[in-house]
Design a protein around this motif. Structure first.
Motif, short mmCIF file in Angstrom:
data_model
loop_
_atom_site.label_atom_id
_atom_site.label_comp_id
_atom_site.label_asym_id
_atom_site.label_seq_id
_atom_site.Cartn_x
_atom_site.Cartn_y
_atom_site.Cartn_z
N ALA A 1 58.78 72.35 53.85
CA ALA A 1 59.83 71.77 53.00
C ALA A 1 59.52 70.32 52.67
N ALA A 2 59.01 69.59 53.65
CA ALA A 2 58.68 68.18 53.42
C ALA A 2 57.56 68.04 52.39
N ARG A 3 56.54 68.87 52.50
CA ARG A 3 55.42 68.77 51.56
C ARG A 3 55.82 69.22 50.16
N GLU A 4 56.68 70.22 50.08
CA GLU A 4 57.17 70.66 48.77
C GLU A 4 57.97 69.55 48.08
N LEU A 5 58.78 68.85 48.85
CA LEU A 5 59.57 67.77 48.27
C LEU A 5 58.66 66.64 47.79
N VAL A 6 57.68 66.29 48.59
CA VAL A 6 56.74 65.24 48.19
C VAL A 6 56.01 65.65 46.91
N ALA A 7 55.59 66.90 46.83
CA ALA A 7 54.89 67.38 45.63
C ALA A 7 55.79 67.30 44.40
N ALA A 8 57.06 67.65 44.57
CA ALA A 8 58.00 67.59 43.45
C ALA A 8 58.23 66.15 43.00
N LEU A 9 58.34 65.25 43.97
CA LEU A 9 58.51 63.83 43.64
C LEU A 9 57.27 63.27 42.95
N GLU A 10 56.10 63.61 43.50
CA GLU A 10 54.85 63.14 42.89
C GLU A 10 54.75 63.62 41.44
N ARG A 11 55.12 64.86 41.20
CA ARG A 11 55.05 65.40 39.84
C ARG A 11 55.96 64.62 38.90
N TYR A 12 57.16 64.32 39.39
CA TYR A 12 58.09 63.58 38.53
C TYR A 12 57.59 62.16 38.29
N TYR A 13 57.15 61.49 39.34
CA TYR A 13 56.71 60.10 39.19
C TYR A 13 55.47 59.98 38.30
N GLN A 14 54.60 60.98 38.36
CA GLN A 14 53.35 60.90 37.61
C GLN A 14 53.48 61.41 36.17
N THR A 15 54.36 62.40 35.96
CA THR A 15 54.40 63.05 34.64
C THR A 15 55.76 62.96 33.96
N ASN A 16 56.77 62.47 34.68
CA ASN A 16 58.14 62.42 34.16
C ASN A 16 58.73 63.82 33.98
N GLU A 17 58.14 64.80 34.63
CA GLU A 17 58.58 66.19 34.53
C GLU A 17 59.47 66.50 35.74
#
Length: 240
Positions: free
Chosen positions: A193-209
């Motif tokens: 769950a922690a890694r999934e959340l980090v991945a989702a945050l990284e995606r938003y911060y990097q792509t605005n998606e």
């Protein structure tokens, strides 16, 4: 420049110099856990029965930043209780994990109290609290979905991450943390769950998606009824 002593030597020197008559002293924190970085400090907890009340103070000695947490033989319990009520057991964890620097046959009982609190976990959320937290998460999630400002979105995503971590941990009666300990607490409970959340945050911060982050929050809320807006009410009188 003041030479930096080895952490245990620095801690013992500090205790001997500053609190020679204390009943017990512990060295806690990242140094004890083997996780120290260049910016780590020394967390020192002392128990001194001559103190009227607890206090906290910061020092720079022996080349180290030192955070002192000073208590008498009863005042620490107030902080144990406060930490447990907010579900962030900072002092109980420091005491339970701390390395003994000095002891006059008092520290084992205090450590036992700390371990018992940690093992019991935080108080379960009431249904009303879960409902309120669902509402708060829904509100911030809606802000993210409707966000048109990149600058605002960065702050919204940060707030959403903190809220969803709190929700996951507290609905599973797990201790929380603040700042870096927010992630550590989630990772300790559920690494996936922690890694999934980090991945989702990284995606938003990097792509605005935001889709991955939205989906993550929705999946977290789903077992509890999903998003909540219509019908939420607090403080309304039942009188007609």
């Amino acid at each position: 420049m003041i030479p930096k002593l080895e952490p245990i030597v620095a801690a013992k020197t500090f205790v001997t110099t500053r609190f020679p008559h204390c009943r017990a002293a512990l060295l806690a924190g990242s140094v004890v856990r083997g996780e120290a970085t260049e910016t780590s400090d020394l967390d020192i907890v002392i128990f001194d029965d001559t103190l009227v009340s607890s206090f906290r103070e910061s020092f720079i000695e022996s080349g180290w930043r030192i955070e002192l947490f000073a208590h008498n033989l009863t005042s620490y319990r107030t902080f144990f209780e406060q930490d447990c009520r907010r579900a962030i057991p900072s002092l109980p964890r420091m005491v339970a994990e701390g390395m003994v620097m000095k002891d006059t046959d008092v520290i084992e009982n205090i450590k036992r109290e700390a371990r018992a609190l940690l093992d019991s976990g935080p108080e379960a959320w009431a249904d009303e609290t879960i409902e309120m937290k669902r509402y708060f998460l829904t509100d911030v999630l809606d802000d993210l979905i409707g966000c048109t400002s990149r600058a605002e979105g960065l702050f919204i995503a940060s707030a959403l991450a903190a809220l969803v971590c709190e929700f996951i941990l507290r609905t599973n009666r797990q201790w929380m943390g603040s700042s870096k300990w927010t992630y550590r607490a989630l990772d300790r409970y559920d690494t996936h769950a922690a890694r999934e959340l980090v991945a989702a945050l990284e995606r938003y911060y990097q792509t605005n998606e935001p889709d991955a982050l939205i989906r993550y929050v929705d999946e977290t809320l789903s077992p509890f009824g999903g998003r909540l807006f219509a019908g939420f009410s607090r403080g309304k009188s039942n009188e007609t």
